[in-house]
Design a protein around this motif. Structure first.
Motif, PDB file in Angstrom:
ATOM      1  N   ASP A  63       0.819  -1.219   0.000  1.00  0.00           N
ATOM      2  CA  ASP A  63       0.000   0.000   0.000  1.00  0.00           C
ATOM      3  C   ASP A  63       0.851   1.266   0.000  1.00  0.00           C
ATOM      4  O   ASP A  63       0.304   2.365   0.034  1.00  0.00           O
ATOM      5  CB  ASP A  63      -0.898   0.045   1.244  1.00  0.00           C
ATOM      6  N   ALA A  64       2.172   1.108  -0.004  1.00  0.00           N
ATOM      7  CA  ALA A  64       3.095   2.236   0.142  1.00  0.00           C
ATOM      8  C   ALA A  64       2.669   3.075   1.344  1.00  0.00           C
ATOM      9  O   ALA A  64       2.442   4.270   1.252  1.00  0.00           O
ATOM     10  CB  ALA A  64       3.156   3.073  -1.128  1.00  0.00           C
ATOM     11  N   ARG A  65       2.557   2.417   2.508  1.00  0.00           N
ATOM     12  CA  ARG A  65       2.049   3.080   3.719  1.00  0.00           C
ATOM     13  C   ARG A  65       2.996   2.843   4.893  1.00  0.00           C
ATOM     14  O   ARG A  65       3.486   1.733   5.089  1.00  0.00           O
ATOM     15  CB  ARG A  65       0.673   2.542   4.085  1.00  0.00           C
ATOM     16  N   ILE A  66       3.214   3.908   5.672  1.00  0.00           N
ATOM     17  CA  ILE A  66       3.899   3.798   6.957  1.00  0.00           C
ATOM     18  C   ILE A  66       3.032   4.497   7.989  1.00  0.00           C
ATOM     19  O   ILE A  66       2.506   5.579   7.741  1.00  0.00           O
ATOM     20  CB  ILE A  66       5.328   4.383   6.933  1.00  0.00           C
ATOM     21  N   THR A  67       2.861   3.824   9.115  1.00  0.00           N
ATOM     22  CA  THR A  67       2.071   4.381  10.211  1.00  0.00           C
ATOM     23  C   THR A  67       2.915   4.338  11.473  1.00  0.00           C
ATOM     24  O   THR A  67       3.536   3.319  11.772  1.00  0.00           O
ATOM     25  CB  THR A  67       0.778   3.571  10.426  1.00  0.00           C
ATOM     26  N   LEU A  68       2.947   5.455  12.191  1.00  0.00           N
ATOM     27  CA  LEU A  68       3.658   5.544  13.454  1.00  0.00           C
ATOM     28  C   LEU A  68       2.655   5.951  14.521  1.00  0.00           C
ATOM     29  O   LEU A  68       1.899   6.909  14.337  1.00  0.00           O
ATOM     30  CB  LEU A  68       4.786   6.577  13.371  1.00  0.00           C
ATOM     31  N   THR A  69       2.645   5.199  15.627  1.00  0.00           N
ATOM     32  CA  THR A  69       1.742   5.485  16.737  1.00  0.00           C
ATOM     33  C   THR A  69       2.563   5.592  18.013  1.00  0.00           C
ATOM     34  O   THR A  69       3.281   4.646  18.376  1.00  0.00           O
ATOM     35  CB  THR A  69       0.687   4.369  16.890  1.00  0.00           C
ATOM     36  N   LEU A  70       2.443   6.721  18.696  1.00  0.00           N
ATOM     37  CA  LEU A  70       3.173   6.925  19.946  1.00  0.00           C
ATOM     38  C   LEU A  70       2.524   6.155  21.078  1.00  0.00           C
ATOM     39  O   LEU A  70       1.305   5.952  21.081  1.00  0.00           O
ATOM     40  CB  LEU A  70       3.174   8.408  20.324  1.00  0.00           C
ATOM     41  N   PRO A  71       3.330   5.773  22.085  1.00  0.00           N
ATOM     42  CA  PRO A  71       2.715   5.230  23.299  1.00  0.00           C
ATOM     43  C   PRO A  71       1.978   6.349  24.035  1.00  0.00           C
ATOM     44  O   PRO A  71       2.110   7.534  23.690  1.00  0.00           O
ATOM     45  CB  PRO A  71       3.926   4.729  24.107  1.00  0.00           C
ATOM     46  N   ALA A  72       1.210   5.997  25.058  1.00  0.00           N
ATOM     47  CA  ALA A  72       0.421   6.984  25.798  1.00  0.00           C
ATOM     48  C   ALA A  72       1.287   8.110  26.355  1.00  0.00           C
ATOM     49  O   ALA A  72       0.854   9.254  26.439  1.00  0.00           O
ATOM     50  CB  ALA A  72      -0.352   6.302  26.919  1.00  0.00           C
ATOM     51  N   SER A  73       2.519   7.792  26.722  1.00  0.00           N
ATOM     52  CA  SER A  73       3.465   8.813  27.184  1.00  0.00           C
ATOM     53  C   SER A  73       4.875   8.324  26.900  1.00  0.00           C
ATOM     54  O   SER A  73       5.114   7.135  26.747  1.00  0.00           O
ATOM     55  CB  SER A  73       3.285   9.092  28.681  1.00  0.00           C
ATOM     56  N   CYS A  74       5.793   9.265  26.802  1.00  0.00           N
ATOM     57  CA  CYS A  74       7.189   8.903  26.590  1.00  0.00           C
ATOM     58  C   CYS A  74       8.075   9.890  27.344  1.00  0.00           C
ATOM     59  O   CYS A  74       7.668  11.019  27.636  1.00  0.00           O
ATOM     60  CB  CYS A  74       7.547   8.818  25.113  1.00  0.00           C
TER      61      CYS A  74
END
Length: 107
Positions: A63-74
């Motif tokens: 899909d030529a896709r990149i997804t980045l999801t942060l943790p609840a806090s860092c």
């Protein structure tokens, strides 16, 4: 067209998804895709490898896709948010220069 979506919760950017090909030029000669790919890779490396945020990254080549999801806090939240805000600003500037090839949304 490349679609860049930024996910927010209150005033916090919680992640992004970038998908598609810009269609500006043939593969290997597309400066818009190259610019997007480079800045997204730099942001991901800074967030995870430099800041140690442990963001979840999913890549779907088909899909030529990149997804980045942060943790609840860092630990480096302020720096991570600055990197994501810079990514958003850069992609918006690129969209303004090449409006037929990239769209940027905040969802």
């Amino acid at each position: 067209m490349t679609r860049c979506e930024f996910f927010t919760e209150d005033d916090r950017i919680t992640g992004f998804s970038v998908s598609g090909h810009s269609g500006y030029a043939e593969s290997g000669s597309d400066i818009v895709c190259a610019a997007i790919s480079a800045v997204v890779a730099m942001a991901e490396a800074t967030i995870n490898d430099v800041c140690g945020a442990k963001a979840k990254v999913r890549v779907k080549k088909e899909d030529a896709r990149i997804t980045l999801t942060l943790p609840a806090s860092c630990d480096e939240e302020e720096t991570v948010q600055a990197v994501l805000a810079g990514l958003l600003l850069y992609l918006c500037n690129l969209r303004d220069e090449y409006p037929d090839y990239i769209e940027v949304l905040e969802v």
